[in-house]
Design a protein around this motif. Sequence first.
Motif, PDB file in Angstrom:
ATOM      1  N   THR A 137     103.943   0.844 127.143  1.00 51.22           N
ATOM      2  CA  THR A 137     102.484   0.850 127.261  1.00 51.22           C
ATOM      3  C   THR A 137     102.019   2.074 128.050  1.00 51.22           C
ATOM      4  OG1 THR A 137     102.716  -1.517 127.533  1.00 51.22           O
ATOM      5  CG2 THR A 137     100.527  -0.617 127.852  1.00 51.22           C
ATOM      6  N   TYR A 175      96.595  -5.190 131.907  1.00 53.33           N
ATOM      7  CA  TYR A 175      98.041  -5.015 132.076  1.00 53.33           C
ATOM      8  C   TYR A 175      98.491  -5.557 133.431  1.00 53.33           C
ATOM      9  CZ  TYR A 175     102.531  -2.632 132.564  1.00 53.33           C
ATOM     10  OH  TYR A 175     103.851  -2.352 132.765  1.00 53.33           O
ATOM     11  N   SER A 201     102.004  -5.843 121.672  1.00 54.44           N
ATOM     12  CA  SER A 201     103.263  -6.369 121.159  1.00 54.44           C
ATOM     13  C   SER A 201     103.850  -7.339 122.166  1.00 54.44           C
ATOM     14  CB  SER A 201     104.240  -5.224 120.917  1.00 54.44           C
ATOM     15  OG  SER A 201     105.526  -5.744 120.691  1.00 54.44           O
ATOM     16  N   THR A 202     104.729  -8.233 121.682  1.00 49.72           N
ATOM     17  CA  THR A 202     105.397  -9.131 122.614  1.00 49.72           C
ATOM     18  C   THR A 202     106.848  -8.723 122.824  1.00 49.72           C
ATOM     19  OG1 THR A 202     105.804 -10.594 120.751  1.00 49.72           O
ATOM     20  CG2 THR A 202     103.972 -11.165 122.197  1.00 49.72           C
ATOM     21  N   ASP A 222     108.554  -2.688 123.730  1.00 49.63           N
ATOM     22  CA  ASP A 222     107.226  -2.144 123.430  1.00 49.63           C
ATOM     23  C   ASP A 222     106.308  -2.250 124.637  1.00 49.63           C
ATOM     24  OD1 ASP A 222     108.170  -1.672 120.981  1.00 49.63           O
ATOM     25  OD2 ASP A 222     107.154  -3.336 119.985  1.00 49.63           O
ATOM     26  N   ILE A 223     106.491  -3.334 125.427  1.00 53.93           N
ATOM     27  CA  ILE A 223     105.663  -3.478 126.627  1.00 53.93           C
ATOM     28  C   ILE A 223     105.990  -2.363 127.608  1.00 53.93           C
ATOM     29  CG2 ILE A 223     105.243  -4.969 128.613  1.00 53.93           C
ATOM     30  CD1 ILE A 223     105.698  -7.303 126.624  1.00 53.93           C
ATOM     31  N   LEU A 278      99.732  -9.397 128.662  1.00 54.38           N
ATOM     32  CA  LEU A 278     100.625  -8.274 128.372  1.00 54.38           C
ATOM     33  C   LEU A 278     100.587  -7.938 126.888  1.00 54.38           C
ATOM     34  CD1 LEU A 278     103.778  -8.803 130.594  1.00 54.38           C
ATOM     35  CD2 LEU A 278     102.108  -6.970 130.704  1.00 54.38           C
ATOM     36  N   TYR A 279     100.490  -8.985 126.066  1.00 51.48           N
ATOM     37  CA  TYR A 279     100.362  -8.757 124.617  1.00 51.48           C
ATOM     38  C   TYR A 279      99.082  -7.988 124.320  1.00 51.48           C
ATOM     39  CZ  TYR A 279      99.161  -9.904 119.810  1.00 51.48           C
ATOM     40  OH  TYR A 279      98.775  -9.832 118.509  1.00 51.48           O
ATOM     41  N   LYS A 281      97.500   1.549 131.459  1.00 59.79           N
ATOM     42  CA  LYS A 281      97.748   0.413 132.353  1.00 59.79           C
ATOM     43  C   LYS A 281      96.463   0.058 133.081  1.00 59.79           C
ATOM     44  CE  LYS A 281     102.666   1.061 132.955  1.00 59.79           C
ATOM     45  NZ  LYS A 281     102.874   2.240 132.113  1.00 59.79           N
ATOM     46  N   SER A 309      99.526  -4.287 125.538  1.00 56.06           N
ATOM     47  CA  SER A 309     100.498  -3.420 124.885  1.00 56.06           C
ATOM     48  C   SER A 309     100.483  -3.561 123.369  1.00 56.06           C
ATOM     49  CB  SER A 309     101.899  -3.737 125.402  1.00 56.06           C
ATOM     50  OG  SER A 309     102.255  -5.036 124.996  1.00 56.06           O
ATOM     51  N   ALA A 318     111.156  -4.761 130.203  1.00 55.09           N
ATOM     52  CA  ALA A 318     109.735  -4.660 129.882  1.00 55.09           C
ATOM     53  C   ALA A 318     108.965  -3.886 130.939  1.00 55.09           C
ATOM     54  CB  ALA A 318     109.130  -6.049 129.717  1.00 55.09           C
TER      55      ALA A 318
END
Lengths: 99, 477
Positions: free
Chosen positions: B192, B199, B183-184, B188-189, B177-178, B195, B181, B257
Amino acid sequence: MELYWFLGLSAVLFTIGVIGVLTRKNAIVIFMSAELMLNSVNLSLVSFSAQLGDVHGQILVFFALCVAAAEAAVGLAIIIAIYRNNLTVDVSKIHLLRW
Amino acid sequence: MESANELLTILPVIIIGTAGLLVMMVDAFTENSRTAYWITVLFSAIGLAVSVNSLFGPTGTSFYNMIAYGGTAAFGAVLVMTGTLFSVMLTREYLEKTGRHIAEVYSMMLFATFGMLVLVQSNNLVTLFLGIETMSISLYVLAGLVKDEKKGVEAALKYFLLGAFSTGFLLYGIALLYGASGSTFLVDIAATDEKGLIYWAGVALLLVGFFFKVSAVPFHMWTPDVYQGAPTTITAFMATASKAAGFVAFILVLSRALPDVRAEWSDVIWLFAIFTMVIGNILALVQDNVKRMLAYSSIAHAGYVLIGFAAATGAAYSAILFYLFAYTLMNVGAFGIVAYYEWNKGLDFTEIKNYAGLGYQQPLMGVLMSVFLFSMVGIPPFAGFIGKYRVFAAAIDEGLISLVIVGVLASAASVYYYIRVLVYLYMKEDEGAQVTLVKPGMLYSVTLVILAVLTLYFGINPGSLTDLLLSFKDAAY
């Protein structure tokens, strides 16, 4: 793209780890396979981090390493306790609890 | 003074962390483990009071958005602290009476609670991962607390190996996912755009990691073994506080998220909810060990909670939170009674056949067991009924009729194995071995009575709590 080579290697290592956990009988080998899974994920994280030019992934790797170290400390202690009680670390011979 | 205000947003975490370190030091320098016990009870009570207070406080994020506070996160802290406080109160007498008192148990329980509190407040996948791992590693130790008891150590080994395995999936999900996107952070996820395969693989692995932690079928294999092998009050702690923390974090991840792909994951959870309810209940029917039966029943309860996740509306999330609260009260209570019967020497008092006729000997314990079991069945006027009703109602509003039908049938089947315990307690007097039960201690009885009263109170008068939970809707959704 170079990133996909790293991701591919990471996926292969992760799969080897999963297969190891599912097929091996020795508790220590199972634990080693689980560690291999964690480390293959670290490889993914580092390569994403380099690709994105973002440092968060590398920081998460440090956390993951710390967690793996803590897990190793507790896990090996549990395996020693298992050995003292059963004189074996073969998980197929440790089955007081089932169904 | 910005940073001092930020510290206030994680006050329960600080209190419990300090208490854990303090108890560890006290334990090293004093012979008397009662001091450690009372410090633990005191700090847990303060932690509970502070988290109840934060329910009515502001919501927001702190520590550079790593932590979310207020609303759902605050109620998660209340759930965790309730489970911790009551299981700590039961632990000392249980361990002393079974002759296995080890003072380290308190600091490990506090460290596990620390992890759970971080977990329910996480707004970032890194905090989430660290919370889950702090909790899990402490729980591995707690499961194998009595290190010369074969069953306990075996439970610890199984918990540890499958826990480490599931951690791999969870971390891989976080990593992908990081990567997808960049970011963690949960928000932010959600933002995204692209996809792709990475993802979706990340979402799938994250779900698998969570299914392991909340023991959804088919990732439930560790649950019965660990719950049966671990010391009983520790089982109460694992079954309530850590389960509740896992579910609250699941709400945070899904609602913050992954809100825009809700249609996809809600179908997946629909399927897992059916498997979990059906298999959990069927396997509970055939158990002769009460602890193991309660373990399968907790899997079945996880299935009912997953119905709420399949509905995935604000009302469903608030219903889940209420369900988890009721679940925490009645499970600590039921495991507490089983723990009490285990004080008595001579027979294995986790086997149901040894319960014959015990209900009349200590009437209070028999009555309390009936209250907790009726609440688990979902019979009014207990809190378990309101919880089930609200989850099912939220699912019907979303049109998940078939899922609710399976849920109702499954909980009808569950009557058999819950009532079976009561049948043994009250109606099989002649078959029982002649044992004289020891008297339960004052504090132990009072703790269990409080739990029963709360179960009854929130069953008769759920209004104030449900209104409060419904007001979180916007924060969580």
